[in-house]
Design a protein around this motif. Sequence first.
Motif, mmCIF file in Angstrom:
data_model
loop_
_atom_site.group_PDB
_atom_site.id
_atom_site.type_symbol
_atom_site.label_atom_id
_atom_site.label_comp_id
_atom_site.label_asym_id
_atom_site.label_seq_id
_atom_site.Cartn_x
_atom_site.Cartn_y
_atom_site.Cartn_z
ATOM 1 N N ASN A 18 0.816 -1.216 0.000
ATOM 2 C CA ASN A 18 0.000 0.000 0.000
ATOM 3 C C ASN A 18 0.849 1.264 0.000
ATOM 4 O O ASN A 18 0.438 2.285 -0.550
ATOM 5 C CB ASN A 18 -0.943 0.011 1.198
ATOM 6 N N ILE A 19 2.015 1.227 0.591
ATOM 7 C CA ILE A 19 2.870 2.411 0.651
ATOM 8 C C ILE A 19 3.318 2.797 -0.755
ATOM 9 O O ILE A 19 3.294 3.971 -1.125
ATOM 10 C CB ILE A 19 4.078 2.157 1.577
ATOM 11 N N VAL A 20 3.701 1.823 -1.561
ATOM 12 C CA VAL A 20 4.133 2.095 -2.929
ATOM 13 C C VAL A 20 2.968 2.666 -3.735
ATOM 14 O O VAL A 20 3.126 3.637 -4.495
ATOM 15 C CB VAL A 20 4.700 0.826 -3.591
ATOM 16 N N ILE A 21 1.798 2.083 -3.569
ATOM 17 C CA ILE A 21 0.614 2.573 -4.287
ATOM 18 C C ILE A 21 0.289 4.005 -3.850
ATOM 19 O O ILE A 21 -0.001 4.871 -4.684
ATOM 20 C CB ILE A 21 -0.585 1.626 -4.049
ATOM 21 N N ASP A 22 0.369 4.265 -2.546
ATOM 22 C CA ASP A 22 0.090 5.611 -2.042
ATOM 23 C C ASP A 22 1.097 6.629 -2.576
ATOM 24 O O ASP A 22 0.728 7.751 -2.928
ATOM 25 C CB ASP A 22 0.098 5.616 -0.511
ATOM 26 N N VAL A 23 2.350 6.256 -2.639
ATOM 27 C CA VAL A 23 3.380 7.159 -3.173
ATOM 28 C C VAL A 23 3.113 7.452 -4.646
ATOM 29 O O VAL A 23 3.221 8.604 -5.100
ATOM 30 C CB VAL A 23 4.785 6.560 -2.964
#
Length: 115
Positions: A18-23
Amino acid sequence: MEFVNRLVDVAARAMNNNIVIDVCLLASFATLGMRSVHQQKVIEALEAEKENLIKSNKAMRKTMWDWKQQLFSEASTDSALVPLTRLRAIYGEAPTAQSAAGDAAKSSGSVKFIV
């Protein structure tokens, strides 16, 4: 080949993180925001240019109107180079002899041939 498999594995993990998607979403939002600010500046500049063009067009129309009125007033004197009726015909303000004859023929309803 193992390098490609590792790359695919890292990409698959990143897709689930999710962190990569959020970035990625945040970067997209920031990019779109910067583009929107740039477009807004361009729009404001074009609107200002449009206002300036409208003002200059109005000024030119007024100047041309004043020149035309001055020309008409000078042509109304007896010593004019071009008679007032000719100027009015040039500017389309008075009917010419040809258009008056054409209008008379149209209004009479009969067809006349001029040879």
